[in-house]
Design a protein around this motif. Structure first.
Motif, PDB file in Angstrom:
ATOM      1  N   PRO A 140       0.832  -1.130  -0.133  1.00  0.00           N
ATOM      2  CA  PRO A 140      -0.123  -0.059   0.075  1.00  0.00           C
ATOM      3  C   PRO A 140       0.909   1.281   0.056  1.00  0.00           C
ATOM      4  N   GLN A 141       1.902   1.245   0.620  1.00  0.00           N
ATOM      5  CA  GLN A 141       2.640   2.364   0.841  1.00  0.00           C
ATOM      6  C   GLN A 141       3.441   2.991  -0.712  1.00  0.00           C
ATOM      7  N   HIS A 142       3.640   1.966  -1.522  1.00  0.00           N
ATOM      8  CA  HIS A 142       4.102   2.188  -2.852  1.00  0.00           C
ATOM      9  C   HIS A 142       2.920   2.339  -3.890  1.00  0.00           C
ATOM     10  N   THR A 143       1.811   1.978  -3.749  1.00  0.00           N
ATOM     11  CA  THR A 143       0.921   1.645  -4.885  1.00  0.00           C
ATOM     12  C   THR A 143       0.674   3.014  -5.505  1.00  0.00           C
ATOM     13  N   ALA A 167      -9.147  -1.080   4.860  1.00  0.00           N
ATOM     14  CA  ALA A 167      -9.711  -0.175   3.957  1.00  0.00           C
ATOM     15  C   ALA A 167      -9.983   1.365   4.655  1.00  0.00           C
ATOM     16  N   GLU A 168      -9.518   1.323   5.806  1.00  0.00           N
ATOM     17  CA  GLU A 168      -9.884   2.611   6.593  1.00  0.00           C
ATOM     18  C   GLU A 168      -8.603   2.888   7.400  1.00  0.00           C
ATOM     19  N   HIS A 169      -7.229   3.109   6.650  1.00  0.00           N
ATOM     20  CA  HIS A 169      -6.080   3.383   7.289  1.00  0.00           C
ATOM     21  C   HIS A 169      -6.038   4.918   7.747  1.00  0.00           C
ATOM     22  N   VAL A 170      -5.643   5.072   8.848  1.00  0.00           N
ATOM     23  CA  VAL A 170      -5.522   6.428   9.489  1.00  0.00           C
ATOM     24  C   VAL A 170      -4.340   6.884   9.508  1.00  0.00           C
ATOM     25  N   SER A 171      -4.106   8.328   9.126  1.00  0.00           N
ATOM     26  CA  SER A 171      -2.593   8.609   9.102  1.00  0.00           C
ATOM     27  C   SER A 171      -2.625  10.217   9.279  1.00  0.00           C
ATOM     28  N   SER A 172      -1.969  10.483  10.677  1.00  0.00           N
ATOM     29  CA  SER A 172      -1.721  12.019  10.692  1.00  0.00           C
ATOM     30  C   SER A 172      -0.438  12.777   9.886  1.00  0.00           C
ATOM     31  N   ASN A 173       0.258  11.701   9.341  1.00  0.00           N
ATOM     32  CA  ASN A 173       1.348  12.078   8.531  1.00  0.00           C
ATOM     33  C   ASN A 173       1.340  12.506   7.138  1.00  0.00           C
ATOM     34  N   ALA A 174       0.332  11.524   6.444  1.00  0.00           N
ATOM     35  CA  ALA A 174       0.386  11.768   5.114  1.00  0.00           C
ATOM     36  C   ALA A 174      -0.991  11.244   4.815  1.00  0.00           C
ATOM     37  N   GLU A 175      -1.402  11.607   3.416  1.00  0.00           N
ATOM     38  CA  GLU A 175      -2.856  11.109   2.945  1.00  0.00           C
ATOM     39  C   GLU A 175      -2.706   9.661   2.482  1.00  0.00           C
ATOM     40  N   PRO A 176      -3.482   8.718   3.306  1.00  0.00           N
ATOM     41  CA  PRO A 176      -3.615   7.400   2.978  1.00  0.00           C
ATOM     42  C   PRO A 176      -3.967   6.890   1.483  1.00  0.00           C
ATOM     43  N   LEU A 177      -3.838   5.898   1.109  1.00  0.00           N
ATOM     44  CA  LEU A 177      -4.224   5.207  -0.144  1.00  0.00           C
ATOM     45  C   LEU A 177      -5.832   5.089   0.174  1.00  0.00           C
ATOM     46  N   ASN A 178      -6.580   5.640  -0.650  1.00  0.00           N
ATOM     47  CA  ASN A 178      -8.177   5.477  -0.836  1.00  0.00           C
ATOM     48  C   ASN A 178      -8.464   4.264  -1.596  1.00  0.00           C
ATOM     49  N   LEU A 179      -8.549   3.015  -1.044  1.00  0.00           N
ATOM     50  CA  LEU A 179      -8.597   2.151  -1.892  1.00  0.00           C
ATOM     51  C   LEU A 179      -9.888   1.977  -2.925  1.00  0.00           C
ATOM     52  N   LYS A 180     -10.922   2.226  -2.333  1.00  0.00           N
ATOM     53  CA  LYS A 180     -12.047   2.414  -2.989  1.00  0.00           C
ATOM     54  C   LYS A 180     -12.050   3.171  -4.174  1.00  0.00           C
ATOM     55  N   GLU A 181     -11.463   4.292  -4.154  1.00  0.00           N
ATOM     56  CA  GLU A 181     -11.402   5.375  -5.165  1.00  0.00           C
ATOM     57  C   GLU A 181     -10.432   4.941  -6.092  1.00  0.00           C
ATOM     58  N   ARG A 206     -15.743  -4.023  -0.190  1.00  0.00           N
ATOM     59  CA  ARG A 206     -16.806  -2.901  -0.516  1.00  0.00           C
ATOM     60  C   ARG A 206     -15.902  -1.880  -1.442  1.00  0.00           C
ATOM     61  N   THR A 207     -14.580  -1.987  -1.077  1.00  0.00           N
ATOM     62  CA  THR A 207     -13.787  -1.191  -2.122  1.00  0.00           C
ATOM     63  C   THR A 207     -13.953  -1.556  -3.457  1.00  0.00           C
ATOM     64  N   GLY A 208     -14.433  -2.640  -4.032  1.00  0.00           N
ATOM     65  CA  GLY A 208     -14.545  -3.048  -5.400  1.00  0.00           C
ATOM     66  C   GLY A 208     -13.413  -4.089  -5.728  1.00  0.00           C
ATOM     67  N   ALA A 209     -12.661  -4.677  -4.843  1.00  0.00           N
ATOM     68  CA  ALA A 209     -11.544  -5.578  -5.162  1.00  0.00           C
ATOM     69  C   ALA A 209     -12.179  -6.908  -5.658  1.00  0.00           C
ATOM     70  N   ALA A 210     -11.308  -7.423  -6.596  1.00  0.00           N
ATOM     71  CA  ALA A 210     -11.894  -8.835  -7.216  1.00  0.00           C
ATOM     72  C   ALA A 210     -11.410  -9.791  -6.265  1.00  0.00           C
ATOM     73  N   GLY A 211     -10.501  -9.618  -5.359  1.00  0.00           N
ATOM     74  CA  GLY A 211     -10.082 -10.911  -4.589  1.00  0.00           C
ATOM     75  C   GLY A 211      -9.508 -10.406  -3.460  1.00  0.00           C
ATOM     76  N   VAL A 212      -9.707 -11.116  -2.331  1.00  0.00           N
ATOM     77  CA  VAL A 212      -9.221 -10.547  -0.954  1.00  0.00           C
ATOM     78  C   VAL A 212      -8.077 -11.848  -0.377  1.00  0.00           C
ATOM     79  N   LEU A 213      -7.051 -11.170  -0.055  1.00  0.00           N
ATOM     80  CA  LEU A 213      -5.971 -12.181   0.581  1.00  0.00           C
ATOM     81  C   LEU A 213      -6.391 -12.265   1.896  1.00  0.00           C
ATOM     82  N   VAL A 214      -6.342 -13.477   2.574  1.00  0.00           N
ATOM     83  CA  VAL A 214      -6.522 -13.952   4.033  1.00  0.00           C
ATOM     84  C   VAL A 214      -5.306 -14.510   4.588  1.00  0.00           C
TER      85      VAL A 214
END
Length: 368
Positions: A140-143, A167-181, A206-214
């Motif tokens: 996610p950091q390099h996406t 899907a809800e990463h919260v950061s006060s230092n940088a804008e996180p990746l909005n997965l759904k968008e 709910r972000t629209g992913a085709a697959g989820v890694l468990v």
């Protein structure tokens, strides 16, 4: 669900690993030759329900191509040595020979080389030219930084993989990746994870992913459990996420999100157990590190081992048993489930009377 009292101030529910469960034979059996191990995600169909983990010890462009030729999906680590160095073969050999306390420090130094966008393009185009389905993985950091490069290079399947992805990463230092968008704007299907709970999986779906890694922290080369204290036994994790898939199917009016078990798949028997718990496919690393083509030369490690501040992985040494084809299809020369993975899956399905993976998800299991 019954909870167990850990102490007066804490309760927990019991969770199960693949080692804790077993598949129950049914009244009907089949011939293994009648079994289909094919599955499909989005527009892509594969003969094997197996993705090769994006780890430098198992996937180079060449092994990803060979894995695709054999019917699986090879995922290349787009933050690994193949996108940091023009020719990392000598460095891979060096990592395989490192010993003692200096090994982590040297691995951190090697992986400190910046990722190069032009090498991402080169590697993915090499895979595309071979005619296989092209899949690459970013954290996610390099996406955000490299997504356009990846898509422009012709990737078919985009994998966003981390120790744990929400899907809800919260950061006060940088804008996180909005997965759904991000997923909505992308023109290719996305597989994202890991996660290990019903609620986290539902949010990822709910972000629209085709697959989820468990899974996270469960692989042979990961020490996330001992370093962070974070882990969820995989049988329970897969079953919980499969329940999220079922409920999201109703919520979305019929949109099916594929569940991919990613962790603790070390031997052949773990694959049918994962599917029995509800997985559509599995992502494997350590079984493929035993192949003679593996770039790790029998050593196996993940990206967590190179973390510059908190490494959470160790290099595991495996005996190289045979070719990639033999690891998948045999013939096996050992009796411990480390060769002929697909032959074992076929026989497990045949023994319980199932010919399709979707049907096999309904097989009975026991704890014991």
């Amino acid at each position: 669900m019954t909870e167990i009292e850990i102490g007066r101030a804490k309760r927990a529910r019991r969770a199960y690993s693949f080692d804790d469960i077993a598949i129950v034979p049914s009244r009907r059996t089949r011939d293994p030759q009648e079994v289909s191990t094919a599955w499909q995600i989005d527009a892509y169909r594969f003969d094997l329900p197996v993705l090769a983990a994006p780890m430098d010890s198992v996937m180079s462009p060449a092994t990803a191509i060979e894995f695709g030729r054999l019917g699986g999906l090879g995922v290349l680590n787009l933050e690994g040595l193949w996108t940091r160095y023009e020719d990392p073969t000598s460095l891979l050999a060096e990592v395989a020979e490192l010993e003692g306390v200096d090994a982590v420090r040297r691995i951190q130094e090697i992986y400190a080389e910046p990722i190069k966008a032009e090498l991402i393009t080169t590697r993915l185009k090499e895979m595309r030219a071979a005619g296989v389905t092209v899949a690459g993985s970013l954290s996610p950091q390099h996406t955000k930084e490299f997504a356009k490069t990846v898509v422009d290079a012709g990737v078919d399947m985009f994998v966003i993989r981390g120790t744990t992805v929400s899907a809800e990463h919260v950061s006060s230092n940088a804008e996180p990746l909005n997965l759904k968008e991000f997923i909505y704007e992308l023109d290719v299907p996305v597989i994202v994870g890991g996660c290990a709970t019903y609620q986290a999986a539902l949010h990822l779906m709910r972000t629209g992913a085709a697959g989820v890694l468990v899974g996270f922290g469960g692989g042979a080369a990961h020490t996330t459990r001992t370093v962070l204290g974070v882990a969820v036994p995989m049988a329970s994790a897969v079953a919980d996420v499969a329940a999220a898939r079922r409920d999201y199917l109703d919520e979305s009016g019929g949109r099916y999100v594929h569940v991919i078990a990613d962790g603790s798949i070390g031997r052949a028997g773990d694959i049918p157990k994962a599917i029995a718990c509800g997985a559509d496919a599995v992502m494997v690393g350590s079984p493929l590190a035993r192949s003679t083509e593996a770039p790790g030369h029998g050593l196996h490690w993940g990206m967590e081992a190179a973390n510059p501040t908190l490494p959470r992985g160790e290099r595991v040494r495996f005996e190289q048993l045979g070719t990639l084809e033999e690891i998948l299809f045999g013939p096996s020369r050992v009796a411990d489930g480390t060769m002929n993975l697909i032959g074992a899956l076929r026989r497990s399905m045949a023994t319980t009377g199932y010919t399709e993976l979707k049907e096999f998800q309904r097989v009975e299991v026991v704890v014991g």
